[in-house]
Motif scaffolding. Structure first.
Motif, PDB file in Angstrom:
ATOM      1  N   UNK A 177      -5.899  -5.697   9.579  1.00  0.00           N
ATOM      2  CA  UNK A 177      -6.214  -4.697  10.592  1.00  0.00           C
ATOM      3  C   UNK A 177      -5.830  -5.239  11.966  1.00  0.00           C
ATOM      4  N   UNK A 178      -5.061  -4.456  12.723  1.00  0.00           N
ATOM      5  CA  UNK A 178      -4.635  -4.839  14.065  1.00  0.00           C
ATOM      6  C   UNK A 178      -5.058  -3.743  15.033  1.00  0.00           C
ATOM      7  N   UNK A 179      -6.151  -4.005  15.782  1.00  0.00           N
ATOM      8  CA  UNK A 179      -6.630  -3.024  16.753  1.00  0.00           C
ATOM      9  C   UNK A 179      -7.044  -1.709  16.128  1.00  0.00           C
ATOM     10  N   UNK A 180      -7.573  -1.765  14.914  1.00  0.00           N
ATOM     11  CA  UNK A 180      -8.012  -0.550  14.232  1.00  0.00           C
ATOM     12  C   UNK A 180      -6.957   0.099  13.373  1.00  0.00           C
ATOM     13  N   UNK A 181      -5.749  -0.453  13.342  1.00  0.00           N
ATOM     14  CA  UNK A 181      -4.671   0.096  12.522  1.00  0.00           C
ATOM     15  C   UNK A 181      -4.334  -0.875  11.401  1.00  0.00           C
ATOM     16  N   UNK A 182      -4.136  -0.323  10.204  1.00  0.00           N
ATOM     17  CA  UNK A 182      -3.753  -1.146   9.069  1.00  0.00           C
ATOM     18  C   UNK A 182      -2.273  -1.512   9.165  1.00  0.00           C
ATOM     19  N   UNK A 183      -1.967  -2.802   8.989  1.00  0.00           N
ATOM     20  CA  UNK A 183      -0.579  -3.254   9.049  1.00  0.00           C
ATOM     21  C   UNK A 183      -0.252  -4.078   7.817  1.00  0.00           C
ATOM     22  N   UNK A 184       1.019  -4.099   7.464  1.00  0.00           N
ATOM     23  CA  UNK A 184       1.527  -5.017   6.455  1.00  0.00           C
ATOM     24  C   UNK A 184       2.173  -6.181   7.199  1.00  0.00           C
ATOM     25  N   UNK A 185       1.519  -7.329   7.183  1.00  0.00           N
ATOM     26  CA  UNK A 185       1.992  -8.477   7.958  1.00  0.00           C
ATOM     27  C   UNK A 185       3.180  -9.161   7.306  1.00  0.00           C
ATOM     28  N   UNK A 186       3.155  -9.250   5.968  1.00  0.00           N
ATOM     29  CA  UNK A 186       4.194  -9.995   5.253  1.00  0.00           C
ATOM     30  C   UNK A 186       4.355  -9.433   3.857  1.00  0.00           C
ATOM     31  N   UNK A 187       5.603  -9.238   3.446  1.00  0.00           N
ATOM     32  CA  UNK A 187       5.916  -8.808   2.082  1.00  0.00           C
ATOM     33  C   UNK A 187       6.850  -9.821   1.446  1.00  0.00           C
ATOM     34  N   UNK A 188       6.485 -10.295   0.256  1.00  0.00           N
ATOM     35  CA  UNK A 188       7.343 -11.170  -0.528  1.00  0.00           C
ATOM     36  C   UNK A 188       7.921 -10.335  -1.663  1.00  0.00           C
ATOM     37  N   UNK A 189       9.217 -10.080  -1.607  1.00  0.00           N
ATOM     38  CA  UNK A 189       9.891  -9.154  -2.523  1.00  0.00           C
ATOM     39  C   UNK A 189      10.282  -9.896  -3.809  1.00  0.00           C
ATOM     40  N   UNK A 190       9.516  -9.671  -4.885  1.00  0.00           N
ATOM     41  CA  UNK A 190       9.768 -10.363  -6.149  1.00  0.00           C
ATOM     42  C   UNK A 190      10.954  -9.792  -6.910  1.00  0.00           C
ATOM     43  N   UNK A 191      11.450  -8.609  -6.500  1.00  0.00           N
ATOM     44  CA  UNK A 191      12.658  -8.068  -7.130  1.00  0.00           C
ATOM     45  C   UNK A 191      13.913  -8.604  -6.441  1.00  0.00           C
ATOM     46  N   UNK A 192      13.728  -9.418  -5.384  1.00  0.00           N
ATOM     47  CA  UNK A 192      14.851  -9.982  -4.647  1.00  0.00           C
ATOM     48  C   UNK A 192      14.613 -11.471  -4.401  1.00  0.00           C
TER      49      UNK A 192
END
Length: 202
Positions: A72-87
Motif C-alpha cells: 500500500x502506497x498512500x492508500x493505493x495498492x501497488x505492485x512493487x516487484x514482479x518476478x516473471x517465471x515464464x521468462x
C-alpha cells in the motif's frame, strides 16, 4: 476424529469450514524437519518456502506463474516487484532501484560491466573484461547535466559534432571536416598536398 464446533482434527490434519485464525500472545514458530512449508488452494500447491542447504528458498509451484510483491502506497495498492517465471525470472520493478554510494550494479557472469556512484561525487561506467564498451544508438548525444546543452552529437551514417558552450565547433563531413572558428596548432605535419587559403595575420 475430534470435532469442536466446525473445526475437525483428523490425525495430523486440522480442517475448518471457514476462516481459521491463530491468535497468540507470543511468537508463532513453524518447525518442519522436512525443510518445506507448502501453501495450497483447493488442494493444488501454489507455492512453498523451503530450506536448501540452509538457503531460504521462496518458490512459485505452478508452471509459469509469477512471484508478485504488493503493498500500500498512500492508500493505493501497488505492485512493487514482479518476478516473471515464464521468462526465466525477469524482474520488473514498478519504480526506482536505488543503490547507495559505492554500491555497484554489476552485469555479466563475472561482473565485467560495473555502473556505480562513488562517494567522491563522481559516477562511473566501467568495463573490466577483455571486450569493448560499446554504446549502440541511432543518435548518440552527450549533454550537460540539465539536458539543455550539447557537448557531442554523433548520427548514424552522418556527422560527428563537437560543441563548445553549446555552439558547434567541429563536425565531420562526407569529404572531411568542417571547423567553425579559429584553428590553432603547436605544429603541423602530414603527407600529400594541403591547400590553406584566406589566412589572415592577427
Amino acid at each position: 476424529d475430534l470435532k469442536i464446533d466446525d473445526i475437525t482434527i483428523d490425525g495430523s490434519t486440522i480442517s475448518d469450514g471457514g476462516d481459521f485464525s491463530f491468535d497468540v500472545g507470543g511468537e508463532i514458530e513453524l518447525d518442519s524437519d522436512g525443510g518445506k512449508w507448502k501453501f495450497h488452494d483447493g488442494g493444488t500447491q501454489i507455492g512453498r518456502i523451503e530450506n536448501s542447504s540452509s538457503d531460504f528458498v521462496i518458490k512459485s509451484s505452478v508452471d509459469d506463474k509469477d512471484i508478485i510483491f504488493k503493498g500500500e502506497d498512500g492508500g493505493s495498492s501497488i505492485t512493487a516487484l514482479t518476478l516473471d517465471m515464464s521468462d526465466a525470472g525477469t524482474a520488473t520493478f514498478n519504480h526506482d532501484v536505488i543503490l547507495g554510494d559505492d554500491s555497484i550494479a554489476k552485469f555479466g557472469d563475472s561482473g565485467e560491466l560495473n555502473i556505480y556512484h562513488h562517494n567522491n561525487g563522481s559516477s562511473y561506467i566501467q568495463e573490466t573484461g577483455g571486450g569493448d564498451l560499446q554504446l549502440l544508438a541511432t543518435e548518440f548525444r552527450v549533454m550537460n547535466a540539465a539536458g539543455t546543452e550539447n557537448k557531442i552529437l554523433a548520427t548514424t551514417d552522418g556527422s560527428v559534432a563537437l560543441y563548445h558552450d553549446n555552439v558547434k565547433k567541429f563536425e565531420t563531413t562526407s569529404s572531411g571536416i568542417d571547423v567553425t572558428g579559429l584553428v590553432e596548432f603547436d605544429s603541423l605535419s602530414g603527407t600529400g598536398s594541403v591547400a590553406i587559403t584566406d589566412i589572415a595575420d592577427e
